[in-house]
Design a protein around this motif. Structure first.
Motif, PDB file in Angstrom:
ATOM      1  N   ILE A 103      -2.706   8.667  -0.684  1.00  0.00           N
ATOM      2  CA  ILE A 103      -3.263   9.820  -1.387  1.00  0.00           C
ATOM      3  C   ILE A 103      -4.033  10.654  -0.374  1.00  0.00           C
ATOM      4  O   ILE A 103      -4.919  10.142   0.305  1.00  0.00           O
ATOM      5  CB  ILE A 103      -4.193   9.369  -2.525  1.00  0.00           C
ATOM      6  CG1 ILE A 103      -3.445   8.456  -3.501  1.00  0.00           C
ATOM      7  CG2 ILE A 103      -4.792  10.580  -3.238  1.00  0.00           C
ATOM      8  CD1 ILE A 103      -4.326   7.758  -4.502  1.00  0.00           C
ATOM      9  N   TYR A 104      -3.679  11.932  -0.278  1.00  0.00           N
ATOM     10  CA  TYR A 104      -4.363  12.836   0.635  1.00  0.00           C
ATOM     11  C   TYR A 104      -5.268  13.755  -0.181  1.00  0.00           C
ATOM     12  O   TYR A 104      -4.829  14.381  -1.143  1.00  0.00           O
ATOM     13  CB  TYR A 104      -3.355  13.647   1.442  1.00  0.00           C
ATOM     14  CG  TYR A 104      -2.594  12.765   2.409  1.00  0.00           C
ATOM     15  CD1 TYR A 104      -3.056  12.571   3.699  1.00  0.00           C
ATOM     16  CD2 TYR A 104      -1.452  12.093   2.005  1.00  0.00           C
ATOM     17  CE1 TYR A 104      -2.389  11.729   4.572  1.00  0.00           C
ATOM     18  CE2 TYR A 104      -0.774  11.253   2.866  1.00  0.00           C
ATOM     19  CZ  TYR A 104      -1.252  11.071   4.155  1.00  0.00           C
ATOM     20  OH  TYR A 104      -0.596  10.237   5.017  1.00  0.00           O
ATOM     21  N   LEU A 105      -6.555  13.793   0.202  1.00  0.00           N
ATOM     22  CA  LEU A 105      -7.538  14.576  -0.529  1.00  0.00           C
ATOM     23  C   LEU A 105      -7.748  15.936   0.106  1.00  0.00           C
ATOM     24  O   LEU A 105      -7.466  16.131   1.299  1.00  0.00           O
ATOM     25  CB  LEU A 105      -8.867  13.821  -0.588  1.00  0.00           C
ATOM     26  CG  LEU A 105      -8.810  12.427  -1.203  1.00  0.00           C
ATOM     27  CD1 LEU A 105     -10.187  11.788  -1.200  1.00  0.00           C
ATOM     28  CD2 LEU A 105      -8.240  12.467  -2.603  1.00  0.00           C
ATOM     29  N   TYR A 119       4.314  10.262 -14.123  1.00  0.00           N
ATOM     30  CA  TYR A 119       3.124   9.428 -14.306  1.00  0.00           C
ATOM     31  C   TYR A 119       1.856  10.259 -14.142  1.00  0.00           C
ATOM     32  O   TYR A 119       0.938  10.190 -14.967  1.00  0.00           O
ATOM     33  CB  TYR A 119       3.145   8.277 -13.298  1.00  0.00           C
ATOM     34  CG  TYR A 119       1.869   7.480 -13.280  1.00  0.00           C
ATOM     35  CD1 TYR A 119       1.628   6.506 -14.252  1.00  0.00           C
ATOM     36  CD2 TYR A 119       0.901   7.692 -12.309  1.00  0.00           C
ATOM     37  CE1 TYR A 119       0.456   5.768 -14.247  1.00  0.00           C
ATOM     38  CE2 TYR A 119      -0.275   6.960 -12.302  1.00  0.00           C
ATOM     39  CZ  TYR A 119      -0.493   6.004 -13.270  1.00  0.00           C
ATOM     40  OH  TYR A 119      -1.659   5.284 -13.267  1.00  0.00           O
ATOM     41  N   LEU A 120       1.808  11.061 -13.099  1.00  0.00           N
ATOM     42  CA  LEU A 120       0.609  11.864 -12.828  1.00  0.00           C
ATOM     43  C   LEU A 120       0.353  12.877 -13.933  1.00  0.00           C
ATOM     44  O   LEU A 120      -0.799  13.155 -14.270  1.00  0.00           O
ATOM     45  CB  LEU A 120       0.728  12.558 -11.475  1.00  0.00           C
ATOM     46  CG  LEU A 120       0.786  11.615 -10.277  1.00  0.00           C
ATOM     47  CD1 LEU A 120       1.119  12.380  -9.006  1.00  0.00           C
ATOM     48  CD2 LEU A 120      -0.514  10.848 -10.131  1.00  0.00           C
ATOM     49  N   SER A 121       1.403  13.426 -14.510  1.00  0.00           N
ATOM     50  CA  SER A 121       1.227  14.436 -15.556  1.00  0.00           C
ATOM     51  C   SER A 121       0.621  13.846 -16.832  1.00  0.00           C
ATOM     52  O   SER A 121      -0.031  14.551 -17.583  1.00  0.00           O
ATOM     53  CB  SER A 121       2.537  15.151 -15.858  1.00  0.00           C
ATOM     54  OG  SER A 121       3.452  14.275 -16.465  1.00  0.00           O
ATOM     55  N   CYS A 162      -9.216  16.728  -6.790  1.00  0.00           N
ATOM     56  CA  CYS A 162      -9.490  16.519  -5.364  1.00  0.00           C
ATOM     57  C   CYS A 162      -8.257  16.102  -4.580  1.00  0.00           C
ATOM     58  O   CYS A 162      -8.310  15.974  -3.364  1.00  0.00           O
ATOM     59  CB  CYS A 162     -10.564  15.455  -5.196  1.00  0.00           C
ATOM     60  SG  CYS A 162     -12.095  15.844  -6.035  1.00  0.00           S
ATOM     61  N   VAL A 163      -7.157  15.890  -5.274  1.00  0.00           N
ATOM     62  CA  VAL A 163      -5.942  15.379  -4.632  1.00  0.00           C
ATOM     63  C   VAL A 163      -5.070  16.528  -4.155  1.00  0.00           C
ATOM     64  O   VAL A 163      -4.757  17.440  -4.913  1.00  0.00           O
ATOM     65  CB  VAL A 163      -5.150  14.487  -5.613  1.00  0.00           C
ATOM     66  CG1 VAL A 163      -3.825  14.050  -5.009  1.00  0.00           C
ATOM     67  CG2 VAL A 163      -5.983  13.280  -6.014  1.00  0.00           C
ATOM     68  N   LYS A 164      -4.694  16.463  -2.868  1.00  0.00           N
ATOM     69  CA  LYS A 164      -3.772  17.443  -2.313  1.00  0.00           C
ATOM     70  C   LYS A 164      -2.333  16.973  -2.472  1.00  0.00           C
ATOM     71  O   LYS A 164      -1.459  17.737  -2.848  1.00  0.00           O
ATOM     72  CB  LYS A 164      -4.091  17.672  -0.837  1.00  0.00           C
ATOM     73  CG  LYS A 164      -3.312  18.821  -0.260  1.00  0.00           C
ATOM     74  CD  LYS A 164      -3.674  19.347   1.105  1.00  0.00           C
ATOM     75  CE  LYS A 164      -4.356  18.593   2.112  1.00  0.00           C
ATOM     76  NZ  LYS A 164      -4.517  19.233   3.403  1.00  0.00           N
ATOM     77  N   SER A 165      -2.080  15.694  -2.182  1.00  0.00           N
ATOM     78  CA  SER A 165      -0.739  15.152  -2.346  1.00  0.00           C
ATOM     79  C   SER A 165      -0.798  13.630  -2.473  1.00  0.00           C
ATOM     80  O   SER A 165      -1.748  12.995  -2.038  1.00  0.00           O
ATOM     81  CB  SER A 165       0.174  15.544  -1.174  1.00  0.00           C
ATOM     82  OG  SER A 165      -0.264  14.918   0.014  1.00  0.00           O
TER      83      SER A 165
END
Length: 191
Positions: free
Chosen positions: A103-105, A126-128, A157-160
């Motif tokens: 996880i990249y913030l 899942y994320l949705s 806060c999550v970029k990808s």
């Protein structure tokens, strides 16, 4: 004639103070308690706060001596939340399988951990359905190796997020992620 018994209103499980630790987006840490019912999961609880505010009792900011009887914190300012004693699950029990992720913030840091997806569920699906807070299990923050445990991570806060590589060749040597390829790759200048 059968008798009718008045059972009264349905019973409501009372909320109890449950210990939480909040890592705020500005780096501050707050410990205290939130009133939650037994078995309530932390990620959906945070996402459901009316008006975007979290009530916290016995709040103590890291580096301060005072304990505040009551405080409210803007939920969007929380980077991650966890149980102080592992009594609060971060997610609701559901069938599925763990999937390791990177996880990249948006602050440039990276977290590694596990998401619990259903069978062949796609990560985007899942994320949705997770909402505003993602339940990340066994989370570690890089490059420092800070072990956060099971957390509810603020999706803002999550970029990808990407699946963890099955053979991370140089993860310890290059904590910043993969190098760009193709036309974005910087080549060393000739002398």
């Amino acid at each position: 004639m059968p008798s009718i018994t008045n059972t009264g209103p349905p019973s409501v499980t009372p909320s109890q103070p449950r210990g939480v630790r909040l890592l705020l987006r500005d780096g501050l840490t707050v410990a205290g308690a939130c009133f939650m019912t037994e078995g309530q999961a932390l990620a959906p609880y945070l996402a459901s706060r009316k008006g975007g505010w979290l009530n916290i009792v016995g709040a103590k900011w890291a580096g301060e001596e005072e304990i505040h009887k009551h405080a409210v914190i803007q939920v969007d300012q929380i980077l991650a939340a966890s149980s102080t004693d592992d009594a609060i699950p971060v997610r609701r029990p559901a069938p599925g399988a763990p999937r390791a992720v990177d996880i990249y913030l948006d602050d440039g840091t990276r977290m590694v951990g596990t998401l619990h997806l259903g069978g062949l569920q796609r990560l985007s699906d899942y994320l949705s359905v997770c909402g505003r807070f993602l339940p990340v299990l066994g989370c570690e923050r890089l490059p420092g190796g800070e072990k956060l445990g099971d957390i509810a991570l603020n999706a803002l806060c999550v970029k990808s997020i990407r699946g963890a590589p099955s053979n991370p060749p140089h993860a310890a040597l290059d904590p910043g992620g993969p190098r760009p390829t193709g036309s974005f790759q910087q080549l060393p200048e000739d002398e």
